[in-house]
Scaffold this motif. Structure first.
Motif, PDB file in Angstrom:
ATOM      1  N   PHE A  50       0.840  -1.193   0.000  1.00 59.31           N
ATOM      2  CA  PHE A  50       0.000   0.000   0.000  1.00 59.31           C
ATOM      3  C   PHE A  50       0.873   1.240   0.000  1.00 59.31           C
ATOM      4  CE2 PHE A  50      -2.437   3.226   2.451  1.00 59.31           C
ATOM      5  CZ  PHE A  50      -3.460   3.419   1.534  1.00 59.31           C
ATOM      6  N   ASP A  52      -0.286   4.981  -0.333  1.00 59.48           N
ATOM      7  CA  ASP A  52      -1.467   5.832  -0.400  1.00 59.48           C
ATOM      8  C   ASP A  52      -1.413   6.796  -1.579  1.00 59.48           C
ATOM      9  OD1 ASP A  52      -3.924   6.693   0.460  1.00 59.48           O
ATOM     10  OD2 ASP A  52      -3.141   8.011   2.022  1.00 59.48           O
ATOM     11  N   TYR A  54      -2.360   4.330  -3.639  1.00 61.29           N
ATOM     12  CA  TYR A  54      -2.204   3.217  -4.575  1.00 61.29           C
ATOM     13  C   TYR A  54      -1.999   1.877  -3.875  1.00 61.29           C
ATOM     14  CZ  TYR A  54      -1.719   6.757  -8.151  1.00 61.29           C
ATOM     15  OH  TYR A  54      -1.951   7.815  -8.992  1.00 61.29           O
ATOM     16  N   LEU A  55      -2.472   0.834  -4.535  1.00 63.68           N
ATOM     17  CA  LEU A  55      -2.187  -0.539  -4.155  1.00 63.68           C
ATOM     18  C   LEU A  55      -1.288  -1.126  -5.234  1.00 63.68           C
ATOM     19  CD1 LEU A  55      -5.772  -1.800  -3.238  1.00 63.68           C
ATOM     20  CD2 LEU A  55      -3.947  -1.171  -1.653  1.00 63.68           C
ATOM     21  N   ILE A  67      -2.968  -0.050  -8.827  1.00 66.30           N
ATOM     22  CA  ILE A  67      -4.388   0.271  -8.698  1.00 66.30           C
ATOM     23  C   ILE A  67      -4.541   1.536  -7.869  1.00 66.30           C
ATOM     24  CG2 ILE A  67      -6.599  -0.553  -7.782  1.00 66.30           C
ATOM     25  CD1 ILE A  67      -5.466  -3.421  -8.281  1.00 66.30           C
ATOM     26  N   ASN A  68      -5.283   2.500  -8.404  1.00 63.69           N
ATOM     27  CA  ASN A  68      -5.593   3.722  -7.664  1.00 63.69           C
ATOM     28  C   ASN A  68      -6.746   3.402  -6.724  1.00 63.69           C
ATOM     29  OD1 ASN A  68      -6.549   6.188  -6.719  1.00 63.69           O
ATOM     30  ND2 ASN A  68      -5.971   7.252  -8.594  1.00 63.69           N
ATOM     31  N   ASN A  69      -6.492   3.536  -5.429  1.00 68.35           N
ATOM     32  CA  ASN A  69      -7.480   3.198  -4.406  1.00 68.35           C
ATOM     33  C   ASN A  69      -7.979   4.448  -3.683  1.00 68.35           C
ATOM     34  OD1 ASN A  69      -8.929   1.055  -3.165  1.00 68.35           O
ATOM     35  ND2 ASN A  69      -7.661   1.283  -1.337  1.00 68.35           N
ATOM     36  N   GLN A  70      -7.967   5.577  -4.388  1.00 64.97           N
ATOM     37  CA  GLN A  70      -8.452   6.841  -3.805  1.00 64.97           C
ATOM     38  C   GLN A  70      -9.864   6.667  -3.260  1.00 64.97           C
ATOM     39  OE1 GLN A  70      -6.585   9.810  -3.839  1.00 64.97           O
ATOM     40  NE2 GLN A  70      -8.134  10.696  -2.508  1.00 64.97           N
ATOM     41  N   ASP A  71     -10.694   5.964  -4.030  1.00 70.29           N
ATOM     42  CA  ASP A  71     -12.042   5.628  -3.581  1.00 70.29           C
ATOM     43  C   ASP A  71     -12.090   4.110  -3.393  1.00 70.29           C
ATOM     44  OD1 ASP A  71     -14.707   5.084  -3.165  1.00 70.29           O
ATOM     45  OD2 ASP A  71     -15.419   6.019  -5.025  1.00 70.29           O
ATOM     46  N   PRO A  72     -11.923   3.622  -2.154  1.00 67.19           N
ATOM     47  CA  PRO A  72     -11.864   2.172  -1.932  1.00 67.19           C
ATOM     48  C   PRO A  72     -13.102   1.408  -2.401  1.00 67.19           C
ATOM     49  CG  PRO A  72     -11.096   3.337   0.005  1.00 67.19           C
ATOM     50  CD  PRO A  72     -11.685   4.369  -0.933  1.00 67.19           C
ATOM     51  N   PRO A  75     -12.031   0.938  -6.730  1.00 68.32           N
ATOM     52  CA  PRO A  75     -10.609   0.978  -7.096  1.00 68.32           C
ATOM     53  C   PRO A  75     -10.450   0.992  -8.619  1.00 68.32           C
ATOM     54  CG  PRO A  75     -11.177  -1.136  -6.078  1.00 68.32           C
ATOM     55  CD  PRO A  75     -12.390  -0.275  -6.020  1.00 68.32           C
TER      56      PRO A  75
END
Length: 157
Positions: A50, A52, A54-55, A67-72, A75
């Motif tokens: 992780f 932040d 991004y994953l 993977i952009n995880n801005q909005d969990p 994703p």
């Protein structure tokens, strides 16, 4: 006084160990194979890192899903960083460290959609081990491999 003996126990057949063959790649091909590709489906995932927001999800022996995880709840796949023989990563600041077979690669990750390879240190880490205890048939052992071959994965026989 009576003597008692241990009850007779049937010998247990030993469980045979699985056999594996290494997946090999010529060094010249390995060094040209690192690339940033469009996102793809996750199949044989390993470790998750992780950074932040991004994953970075390892696709065992193949590379990293970014993977952009801005909005969990939604994703967004960004890219796939192809790194043959990759099983582990670490980050310090914007620098990603990743194994590629027995090599250690460093990437500049300031732009997660466009990582750039900074350096390759050959033979920096041990050869990729088999995924579990097993046997390597003689024809696949290191002494019988091409001189320029690098182990980038293992297949169960």
């Amino acid at each position: 006084m009576s003597l008692s003996a241990c009850p007779m126990v049937d010998p247990i057949d030993p469980v045979p160990l699985p056999s594996y063959r290494p997946q090999l790649m010529a060094r010249s091909q390995l060094e040209q194979a690192v690339a940033v590709l469009p996102p793809r489906e996750l199949h044989n995932t390993g470790k998750i890192y992780f950074r932040d927001p991004y994953l970075l999800i390892n696709e065992q022996y193949e590379g990293l899903h970014i993977i952009n995880n801005q909005d969990p709840t939604h994703p967004q796949p960004v890219a796939f960083l192809r790194i043959p023989g990759n099983v582990d990563v670490a980050m310090q600041g914007s620098i990603l460290y990743a194994d590629s077979g027995s090599d250690l690669l460093t990437f500049d990750m300031r732009d997660m959609a466009h990582p750039s390879l900074l350096n390759r240190l050959r033979e920096a880490v041990p050869e990729l081990p088999m995924p579990q205890n097993g046997l390597v048939p003689p024809q696949y052992q290191a002494a019988n491999r091409p001189a320029d071959a690098v182990v980038i994965g293992w297949h169960k026989l």
